[in-house]
Design a protein around this motif. Sequence first.
Motif, short mmCIF file in Angstrom:
data_model
loop_
_atom_site.label_atom_id
_atom_site.label_comp_id
_atom_site.label_asym_id
_atom_site.label_seq_id
_atom_site.Cartn_x
_atom_site.Cartn_y
_atom_site.Cartn_z
N GLN A 89 0.81 -1.21 0.00
CA GLN A 89 0.00 0.00 0.00
C GLN A 89 0.85 1.26 0.00
OE1 GLN A 89 -2.64 0.09 3.34
NE2 GLN A 89 -3.79 1.86 2.64
N ILE A 90 2.06 1.19 0.58
CA ILE A 90 2.80 2.44 0.82
C ILE A 90 4.19 2.49 0.22
CG2 ILE A 90 1.55 2.88 2.96
CD1 ILE A 90 4.00 1.88 4.50
N LEU A 91 4.78 1.36 -0.18
CA LEU A 91 6.17 1.41 -0.63
C LEU A 91 6.30 2.18 -1.95
CD1 LEU A 91 9.07 0.59 -0.05
CD2 LEU A 91 8.64 -1.59 -1.21
N TYR A 92 5.39 1.91 -2.89
CA TYR A 92 5.43 2.57 -4.19
C TYR A 92 4.11 3.29 -4.43
CZ TYR A 92 9.24 -0.78 -4.69
OH TYR A 92 10.38 -1.51 -4.49
N PRO A 93 4.13 4.59 -4.68
CA PRO A 93 2.88 5.32 -4.93
C PRO A 93 2.13 4.73 -6.13
CG PRO A 93 4.69 6.85 -4.58
CD PRO A 93 5.31 5.48 -4.69
N CYS A 94 0.84 4.54 -5.95
CA CYS A 94 0.01 3.99 -7.02
C CYS A 94 -1.40 4.55 -6.83
CB CYS A 94 0.00 2.47 -6.97
SG CYS A 94 -0.97 1.69 -8.27
N PRO A 95 -2.01 5.11 -7.87
CA PRO A 95 -3.30 5.79 -7.69
C PRO A 95 -4.46 4.85 -7.41
CG PRO A 95 -2.68 5.73 -10.01
CD PRO A 95 -1.50 5.24 -9.25
N ASN A 96 -4.33 3.60 -7.80
CA ASN A 96 -5.45 2.65 -7.65
C ASN A 96 -4.95 1.44 -6.87
OD1 ASN A 96 -7.23 4.18 -9.57
ND2 ASN A 96 -5.58 3.63 -10.98
N PHE A 97 -5.52 1.26 -5.68
CA PHE A 97 -5.03 0.19 -4.80
C PHE A 97 -6.19 -0.39 -4.00
CE2 PHE A 97 -3.88 -1.23 -0.57
CZ PHE A 97 -2.90 -2.16 -0.84
N ALA A 98 -6.16 -1.71 -3.80
CA ALA A 98 -7.11 -2.36 -2.91
C ALA A 98 -6.49 -3.64 -2.37
CB ALA A 98 -8.41 -2.70 -3.64
N THR A 99 -6.77 -3.92 -1.12
CA THR A 99 -6.29 -5.15 -0.50
C THR A 99 -7.43 -5.82 0.25
OG1 THR A 99 -4.60 -6.12 0.97
CG2 THR A 99 -5.55 -4.02 1.65
#
Length: 781
Positions: free
Chosen positions: A372-382
């Motif tokens: 979730q936090i290591l690499y910025p990504c605009p679309n994320f879900a876990t």
Amino acid sequence: MDTRKEKFPYGMPGHNLSEIEREIPIEEPPAWPVNDKLKVIGKRVQRIDAREKVTGNAKYTSDIKLPGMLYAKMMRSNVPHAVITSIDITKAESLPGVHAIHLIENDQKEGEENNNGKYPMVKYVGQPLGGVAAESLEIAKDAIALIKVNYEEKPFVIDIEAAMEINAPIVFDVPITQQEDGGDVGETHDGSKGEGNVRGPSTSSFFGGPRGDLEAGFREADVVVERTYRTQVHTHMPLETHGVVVDWNADHMMVYASTQNTNAVRNEMASVFNLPKSKVRVFCDFMGGGFGAKHSAGSFGPMAANLAKKTGRPVWLMLDRQEEHLAEGNRPNSIQYLKIGSKKDGSLTAIQQRSHGTAGVNLGAGVGRIAQILYPCPNFATEQYDVLTNAGPGAAWRAPGNVQGAFGLEQAIDELAEKLEIDPLKYRDIIDQSEVRKVERQRGAKLFDWSRRQPAGSGKGVIKKGLGVGQSTWPRFVSLDSSVEVKIHNDGGVEIRSSVQDIGTGTKTILAQVVAEELGLPVSAIAVNIGDTFFPVGPGSGGSVVTGSITPPARNATYEAKKALLKLVAQKWETDSSELFIENGQVGSKKDANLKMPFKEATKLMRTSQISKFASRSNDYGGFQQPWGLAFGDLGSVQFAEVSVNTDTGFVKVDKIVAAHSCGRPLNIGQLESQINGGVIQGVSYALYENRVMDNATGHMMNANVDQYKVPFSMEIPEIETVIVEEYSALSSTDAYGIGEPANIATAAAIANAVYNAIGVRIYEIPITPSSILKALNKVS
């Protein structure tokens, strides 16, 4: 609150060091300069307890001997799921030398079905049922063997995938809550959601919840990696097992504990026995290893106390190696589905993560928040699910969840880089916005000589070499319930007190360094008395919390004590105390070089026998990003691995690890290197060796020992070189943080990437064994 403005060093020496102005409480000390300008901070100061340890004079909990002390042994279940119909202790009671037997009765805790019986439901092999106190440990063991337990056995399930089936035996048929052990640092899982043995999912954390639109993100992607990764159950196996010695008289309970959290054990024992906290004292002088599972009193603490209460005598209760494996915590396993999309320029478009893991009869089997936090990504879900099984409870284990999560994430990032035809290190330069990790990659790659890396599987011969890299991050956690007392005695002695414990990481030494630096004295002049709840409350040792929590109040209290002492000298010299300083054991004047006084002589000016000052952890300068003490930062690492793979035998040898780390202001370089070395060795062990092996037919662990539970020996430990990056963030009076968690997160992922580079075939499951290598190479079926 009165404040003043102060300029602090900010950034990294040799890269972007500058100054920043902070508004700080007026009572806080002035900013320290960078380490090069300090006397003892940032230096290789020998541990102040080193002599005691190497000479065998250090006393651990198991070494405690008290007059009249009895020895206790726990009785544990030998079946994985059952109702206890009866327990017959007649023969055990009559054994000469037995003083007391205590059985655990059904107290209907949440998550336990009402079996309308006297005893709790048995949920796993090794579950504590009772205990015996006797004249010797041998007699206690004999008595345990004489106790007859009658079980009405029930169906059980051990394997995680079998437990996920609709018709699987149910471990708990009621909602359960996560057993808090103090080491989970903010991660919680909800056991009230889900069906059957599958509970959850957990979809958010203190970093937030889902963001963006996954479907739109994957539509934008030019390249997608979609894989499933698996990690094993990993037990703690510290050199010193869990245990206590309890001495309980009518007025007071004294607990000697092998613990990472004296304060938590004190609070727990007070709560269990309905005692005021002032009537319970917990002491831990030396502790032989704890990686997250030693934050609580467990079942053994109350057991020893009950036996002490029944007998009126002190009771020694230390677990054996088998009990440690079965019942005192483990790193949960994981089955992680990961899908990551990227554009041709390398920018990430979407990350989807779904995991299942088992912490046995506990919750908390997630894969952390690293994706979730290591690499910025605009679309994320876990979606992170717990799967309940009839096995011993999981517990926090050095960066809970994130080690499992890094194993999957960092391999997927490498695969993306390969599909994009970008060097994996250069790809991280594109997608990682952390300036600190950028410097770690640069300095680590130079020391490691990353330019040697060849295309995957291109090596010739039977022994193939491979190079890999992995990254991690960890937040700057702080506990505000962190206090110290600093005393300057009128004979020149200086003392610091706190209940914070030293679990072997060197907390005693860094506290002495902080006090010595502030007072201009040698480290040897500072007495450090910690690990005792008689002293001001200190933080538990978990989540890399201690250094950032306890060293600022240590400095602040010392600063206040110093000001009080210099005020007395100023009165004698008829000058302003702000013009005075202490350096090299001498009080001096900035205005008059002829004014000098030995520190010891200055202390004789006291009207009382001592100057005593207390301080607690104040808020970070500028405030926290979470109300309970969290500043997002780059307590991360970049680790490089070099491996040799024998393609005939499948044997993997890790030849070298270069570990580049930052932890704010480094306080003691030697101790930091030691922490990093330990984290790397545990990472190597996790990647290649350790694995809890269960018998699905009986529910028993088959390798609950130190012989068949494999860990690396000296010949398997690689050469380890460290790169420590100074990084000043101007958030506290010491600006220092811990390194225990980051040192352990990236290692297994870096090794897995190196193995791929060596043989050209990816291994998606750990431990990476000779068998898995040969299967990957199609050399065995």
